[in-house]
Design a protein around this motif. Structure first.
Motif, mmCIF file in Angstrom:
data_model
loop_
_atom_site.group_PDB
_atom_site.id
_atom_site.type_symbol
_atom_site.label_atom_id
_atom_site.label_comp_id
_atom_site.label_asym_id
_atom_site.label_seq_id
_atom_site.Cartn_x
_atom_site.Cartn_y
_atom_site.Cartn_z
ATOM 1 N N LEU A 72 7.608 16.044 34.114
ATOM 2 C CA LEU A 72 7.534 16.688 32.800
ATOM 3 C C LEU A 72 7.459 15.683 31.656
ATOM 4 O O LEU A 72 7.392 16.070 30.499
ATOM 5 C CB LEU A 72 8.767 17.580 32.589
ATOM 6 C CG LEU A 72 8.871 18.801 33.494
ATOM 7 C CD1 LEU A 72 10.167 19.547 33.226
ATOM 8 C CD2 LEU A 72 7.682 19.726 33.299
ATOM 9 N N GLU A 73 7.483 14.395 31.986
ATOM 10 C CA GLU A 73 7.415 13.388 30.921
ATOM 11 C C GLU A 73 6.113 13.543 30.144
ATOM 12 O O GLU A 73 5.060 13.811 30.727
ATOM 13 C CB GLU A 73 7.472 11.976 31.523
ATOM 14 C CG GLU A 73 8.873 11.554 31.916
ATOM 15 C CD GLU A 73 8.904 10.117 32.400
ATOM 16 O OE1 GLU A 73 8.334 9.266 31.701
ATOM 17 O OE2 GLU A 73 9.476 9.860 33.477
ATOM 18 N N GLN A 74 6.231 13.398 28.836
ATOM 19 C CA GLN A 74 5.080 13.604 27.964
ATOM 20 C C GLN A 74 5.022 12.499 26.919
ATOM 21 O O GLN A 74 6.050 11.922 26.585
ATOM 22 C CB GLN A 74 5.232 14.920 27.179
ATOM 23 C CG GLN A 74 5.353 16.164 27.992
ATOM 24 C CD GLN A 74 3.996 16.665 28.444
ATOM 25 O OE1 GLN A 74 2.973 16.258 27.884
ATOM 26 N NE2 GLN A 74 3.974 17.508 29.449
ATOM 27 N N GLY A 75 3.824 12.296 26.364
ATOM 28 C CA GLY A 75 3.728 11.496 25.142
ATOM 29 C C GLY A 75 3.977 12.461 23.993
ATOM 30 O O GLY A 75 3.038 12.926 23.362
ATOM 31 N N TRP A 76 5.258 12.746 23.737
ATOM 32 C CA TRP A 76 5.612 13.856 22.831
ATOM 33 C C TRP A 76 4.977 13.731 21.457
ATOM 34 O O TRP A 76 4.603 14.726 20.857
ATOM 35 C CB TRP A 76 7.142 13.938 22.686
ATOM 36 C CG TRP A 76 7.830 14.177 23.986
ATOM 37 C CD1 TRP A 76 8.453 13.247 24.767
ATOM 38 C CD2 TRP A 76 7.936 15.418 24.701
ATOM 39 N NE1 TRP A 76 8.944 13.832 25.901
ATOM 40 C CE2 TRP A 76 8.644 15.164 25.886
ATOM 41 C CE3 TRP A 76 7.492 16.716 24.440
ATOM 42 C CZ2 TRP A 76 8.922 16.146 26.825
ATOM 43 C CZ3 TRP A 76 7.775 17.698 25.364
ATOM 44 C CH2 TRP A 76 8.482 17.418 26.544
ATOM 45 N N LEU A 77 4.904 12.512 20.962
ATOM 46 C CA LEU A 77 4.398 12.345 19.601
ATOM 47 C C LEU A 77 2.932 11.912 19.591
ATOM 48 O O LEU A 77 2.355 11.659 18.550
ATOM 49 C CB LEU A 77 5.233 11.289 18.868
ATOM 50 C CG LEU A 77 6.674 11.704 18.607
ATOM 51 C CD1 LEU A 77 7.483 10.531 18.072
ATOM 52 C CD2 LEU A 77 6.720 12.868 17.630
ATOM 53 N N PRO A 135 -1.624 19.572 20.099
ATOM 54 C CA PRO A 135 -0.666 20.064 19.100
ATOM 55 C C PRO A 135 0.807 19.825 19.478
ATOM 56 O O PRO A 135 1.681 20.174 18.704
ATOM 57 C CB PRO A 135 -0.950 21.556 19.073
ATOM 58 C CG PRO A 135 -1.394 21.882 20.463
ATOM 59 C CD PRO A 135 -2.122 20.668 20.960
ATOM 60 N N LEU A 136 1.020 19.216 20.660
ATOM 61 C CA LEU A 136 2.405 19.013 21.091
ATOM 62 C C LEU A 136 3.229 18.283 20.030
ATOM 63 O O LEU A 136 4.378 18.659 19.743
ATOM 64 C CB LEU A 136 2.416 18.225 22.417
ATOM 65 C CG LEU A 136 3.791 17.947 22.997
ATOM 66 C CD1 LEU A 136 4.453 19.242 23.441
ATOM 67 C CD2 LEU A 136 3.706 16.978 24.171
ATOM 68 N N ASN A 137 2.625 17.249 19.410
ATOM 69 C CA ASN A 137 3.431 16.473 18.449
ATOM 70 C C ASN A 137 3.840 17.315 17.244
ATOM 71 O O ASN A 137 4.960 17.215 16.759
ATOM 72 C CB ASN A 137 2.738 15.161 18.053
ATOM 73 C CG ASN A 137 1.362 15.337 17.480
ATOM 74 O OD1 ASN A 137 0.897 16.454 17.291
ATOM 75 N ND2 ASN A 137 0.691 14.233 17.194
ATOM 76 N N THR A 138 2.919 18.169 16.789
ATOM 77 C CA THR A 138 3.275 19.025 15.651
ATOM 78 C C THR A 138 4.400 19.987 16.045
ATOM 79 O O THR A 138 5.349 20.191 15.281
ATOM 80 C CB THR A 138 2.031 19.788 15.166
ATOM 81 O OG1 THR A 138 1.065 18.821 14.757
ATOM 82 C CG2 THR A 138 2.345 20.698 14.003
ATOM 83 N N VAL A 139 4.315 20.518 17.256
ATOM 84 C CA VAL A 139 5.355 21.453 17.713
ATOM 85 C C VAL A 139 6.711 20.749 17.792
ATOM 86 O O VAL A 139 7.710 21.260 17.272
ATOM 87 C CB VAL A 139 4.966 22.071 19.082
ATOM 88 C CG1 VAL A 139 6.125 22.890 19.633
ATOM 89 C CG2 VAL A 139 3.722 22.928 18.936
ATOM 90 N N VAL A 140 6.761 19.575 18.404
ATOM 91 C CA VAL A 140 8.068 18.902 18.522
ATOM 92 C C VAL A 140 8.584 18.432 17.153
ATOM 93 O O VAL A 140 9.783 18.412 16.924
ATOM 94 C CB VAL A 140 8.081 17.718 19.528
ATOM 95 C CG1 VAL A 140 7.844 18.186 20.930
ATOM 96 C CG2 VAL A 140 7.120 16.632 19.148
ATOM 97 N N MET A 141 7.667 18.119 16.260
ATOM 98 C CA MET A 141 8.131 17.726 14.916
ATOM 99 C C MET A 141 8.696 18.938 14.178
ATOM 100 O O MET A 141 9.657 18.808 13.410
ATOM 101 C CB MET A 141 6.992 17.078 14.122
ATOM 102 C CG MET A 141 6.694 15.657 14.596
ATOM 103 S SD MET A 141 5.565 14.763 13.535
ATOM 104 C CE MET A 141 4.016 15.563 13.852
#
Lengths: 308, 427
Positions: A163-168, A172-178
């Motif tokens: 499940l490791e991700q480049g979160w940022l 759109p993943l980075n916008t969601v985590v931000m």
């Protein structure tokens, strides 16, 4: 508009006009003007004048040394640029996200801990991040979300390495985590405001509802929630305006990247003005942003306050 | 009232009067007046160079009678705004730091800096500077700034990591790839390469372009060649392949963590400016832990090339003490001034005779003197600023998704932006 406006709405201003101003002496009008003058003066000096200047600058190509009048070119360039749609989409995501999350979670926390014995402790823990600045929040979340950060390390440690991700790093993943990071920080103020709202509900209303047999969710939905309406208007209003202005957390966590994929309007404004030294283009973005914020706030508050 | 020594009204009045006096003081603050005595003001964006400026200032005082008082605004974009804005008022400093290349041209045509032809002529006569550097400090054929320092971009390597993996310094690019592969197989991050959200994305792009053809690099940055050229495509393909082979760190790696990783041998190499050596020294590392080598050309028949960065020292056109500032400019590159400066800075000087005493950088500078690689201007300064800033973001996006397809898309974006921005620049 007239179809939606009930008769009572039309009558109220008329009655005010009939009684109010008629009794005011010129002396009291002067007194009112004097009391208002400092506030109006400050707003005019610190907000309206700079805005007019910014709007004026937006019609020029300006690199800090030379300024040439270009009419609406800066606006045309902005609206036709490849990234503008993406910027608007991100800004919308922020509005939707910060409306749904902090308001909803704030309400749940406030209502859920309102009457609990250790509620104050729980609330304190949840409200605490609100005391942090946006920049400090971003530093904390950077530590968590970067590729070699705490979240990925924790996932790997518990055997969820898949499940490791480049979160940022990915939109759109980075916008969601931000948005999640900003929720963590911003929910506190919603909790505080909802608590004030809850405390303002007359105990007699709740007691009457309980005598009528309302409990749990029904009590909350039919009695508590409607009474929270005025404070909800405020919380939602603040959230909308803040989300439209989102800058610090995005700037520090993703710099609007990769490329310009997670840029919001406020970041575009900053980039044009301070990174690219295109002051006219930056001013145009600022004007667009201001118009959007004022229009949204005005429409929203007008509808909500009238409905009340 | 009588038992209260100070009434509320008096207190408010005093506070008001104090505030007014303070505000008036600000309106005519120190920035709008010449600095007192023999002091010249200098503005720059690096707070950690105070000691180096102080050392240079001592040497300059012996030569010119003037001392430097340094102001630092450590945020680069804020600094740029302050310089741009204050240069047009009476609040400018006498001297300030800027960047060479197109960034210098940008402000030179704004008319805020002074022509330094005489200082350059003097320095060249004295042999204090390589005349080849003059062009990247010039606008319209005249130099407008002096080189503040000279930073090379070599490959730093961890001696501990190299020893653990049993590898030695590579002499060809093929060997470099082999070394990186061996480090990877030994569980060591082969090459640290930050840049997901920072300017550092230009480092490997530039390195691979000059590794294929320094001529092409100079042409494409000057707007004479296209980013869609085969050379750029080959560079992108190689960059993507190196990513696919697992030779790079994550793109959001943090440069400030590298000295620690060098020390414990978990990171093998990183391309960085020689000035970064300071952060390694501060972390307690020395020549026994860190080494530097010139990155060999990708194509063995192509000449060796190395990226050079030289910040620029400018004299404000509206300097309060213009004459004294020009005298300082005349002697800035003098060997004794540069020796004092470089020793404190730990980085190389534009004066080839002044090398930081006994440092890793000095060893590397000897290598440079032996190999005599072609020196190319860093990408950051090599094209118009707006073009570079946009391209940096696209290159960062490539580092996040480093596939060949994405590389081609990025090159297309670079070329589209080049078309638009070169037109704007030449207008």
């Amino acid at each position: 508009m007239t179809v939606l406006t009930p008769a009572a709405e039309v009558e109220r201003p008329a009655s005010v006009r009939a009684t109010g101003p008629a009794r005011r002496s010129p002396r009291s009008v002067l007194a009112i003007a004097l009391f208002l003058a400092p506030a109006v003066g400050l707003v005019a000096l610190l907000m309206i004048a700079p805005f007019v200047d910014t709007a004026y600058r937006s019609f020029f190509a300006d690199n800090g040394f030379t300024r040439t009048f270009v009419g609406l070119d800066n606006y045309v360039t902005l609206f036709t640029s490849a990234g503008f749609g993406q910027t608007l989409l991100n800004t919308l995501m922020w509005v939707a996200g910060t409306l749904a999350l902090p308001v909803l979670i704030g309400l749940l926390i406030a209502a859920g801990t309102h009457e609990l014995r250790w509620g104050a402790v729980a609330r304190f823990a949840l409200v605490l991040p609100y005391a942090l600045s946006g920049a400090a929040t971003a530093v904390v979340w950077m530590f968590v979300l970067r590729d070699d950060g705490a979240l990925n390390a924790a996932l790997a440690a518990v055997g969820l390495g898949g499940l490791e991700q480049g979160w940022l790093l990915e939109w759109p993943l980075n916008t969601v985590v931000m948005i999640v990071a900003s929720t963590w920080q911003g929910t506190g103020v919603a909790v505080i405001l909802f608590l004030i709202g809850l405390q303002a509900i007359p105990p007699s209303t709740i007691e009457a509802a309980k005598l009528d047999g309302a409990t749990g969710f029904r009590l909350f939905w039919h009695i508590t929630l409607p009474q929270l309406r005025p404070i909800t208007v405020v919380v939602v209003g603040i959230s909308v305006v803040n989300s439209l202005k989102t800058f610090d957390i995005v700037w520090l966590l993703s710099k609007g990247g990769p490329g310009t994929a997670s840029e919001t309007l406020a970041l575009t404004m900053y980039r044009e003005t301070f990174t690219l030294a295109r002051y006219g283009a930056g001013a145009a973005v600022a004007v667009v942003l201001t118009v959007v914020v004022v229009a949204v706030s005005w429409i929203y508050l007008r509808r909500q306050l009238r409905a009340n | 009232m009588t038992d209260r020594p100070l009434s509320r009204r008096t207190l408010l009045g005093l506070a008001g009067a104090g505030g007014l006096a303070w505000a008036t003081g600000c309106a005519r603050g120190t920035y709008t007046r010449p600095a007192p005595g023999n002091v010249l003001t200098l503005n720059n964006d690096v707070a950690t160079w105070t000691d180096a400026y102080a050392a240079a200032s001592d040497a300059l005082e012996r030569r010119t009678g003037s001392r430097l008082a340094v102001r630092a605004v450590p945020n680069q974009s804020t600094y740029q705004q302050i310089v741009r804005m204050s240069a047009q008022t009476d609040a400018t400093t006498d001297l300030f730091k800027w960047w060479n290349g197109y960034r210098l041209q940008d402000i030179a045509r704004g008319g805020i800096i002074t022509d330094l032809s005489t200082a350059w002529d003097h320095a060249q006569e004295q042999g204090w500077v390589n005349p080849e550097m003059r062009e990247s400090f010039s606008f319209d054929g005249r130099p407008y700034a002096l080189p503040l320092y000279k930073t090379y971009y070599p490959m730093f390597f961890s001696r501990r990591a190299f020893a653990a993996a049993g590898v030695t310094v590579p002499t060809t690019f093929a060997e470099l790839l082999e070394v990186a592969g061996t480090l990877r197989d030994a569980g060591i991050t082969p090459i640290g390469a930050p840049g997901a959200t920072t300017w550092e994305s230009i480092i490997w792009f530039t390195q691979l372009l000059i590794g294929h053809s320094p001529d092409y690099y100079e042409d494409v940055t000057a707007g004479r060649a296209s980013y869609l050229d085969d050379t750029a495509t080959a560079a992108m393909e190689l960059w993507a392949r190196m990513y696919a082979d697992g030779l790079f760190s994550e793109p959001d790696a943090d440069q400030s963590g590298f000295p620690g990783m060098f020390a414990d041998g978990t990171l093998g190499m990183v391309i960085a400016g020689t000035f970064t050596i300071n952060s390694y020294i501060q972390a307690g590392l020395g020549a026994a832990d860190v080494g530097m080598f010139l990155v060999p050309p990708v194509d063995p028949v192509v000449e060796h090339a190395v990226v050079v960065e030289s910040a620029a020292l400018c004299v404000s056109a509206d300097a309060h003490k213009h004459e004294q500032a020009m005298a300082v400019a005349d002697d800035w590159l003098a060997t004794d001034v540069q020796q004092a400066w470089a020793d404190q800075l730990g980085d190389a000087s534009a004066n080839p005779a002044a090398l930081p005493t006994g440092s890793v950088v000095a060893d590397f500078a000897h290598d440079v003197a032996r190999v005599r690689p072609r020196e190319v201007t860093r990408y950051w300064e090599a094209s118009p600023p707006v073009l570079v800033e946009g391209n940096v973001q696209d290159l960062s996006a490539f580092m996040v998704t480093p596939t060949v397809d994405n590389g081609i898309t990025v090159l297309r974006n670079l070329q589209d932006r080049a078309d638009a921005e070169w037109e704007a620049w030449r207008a």
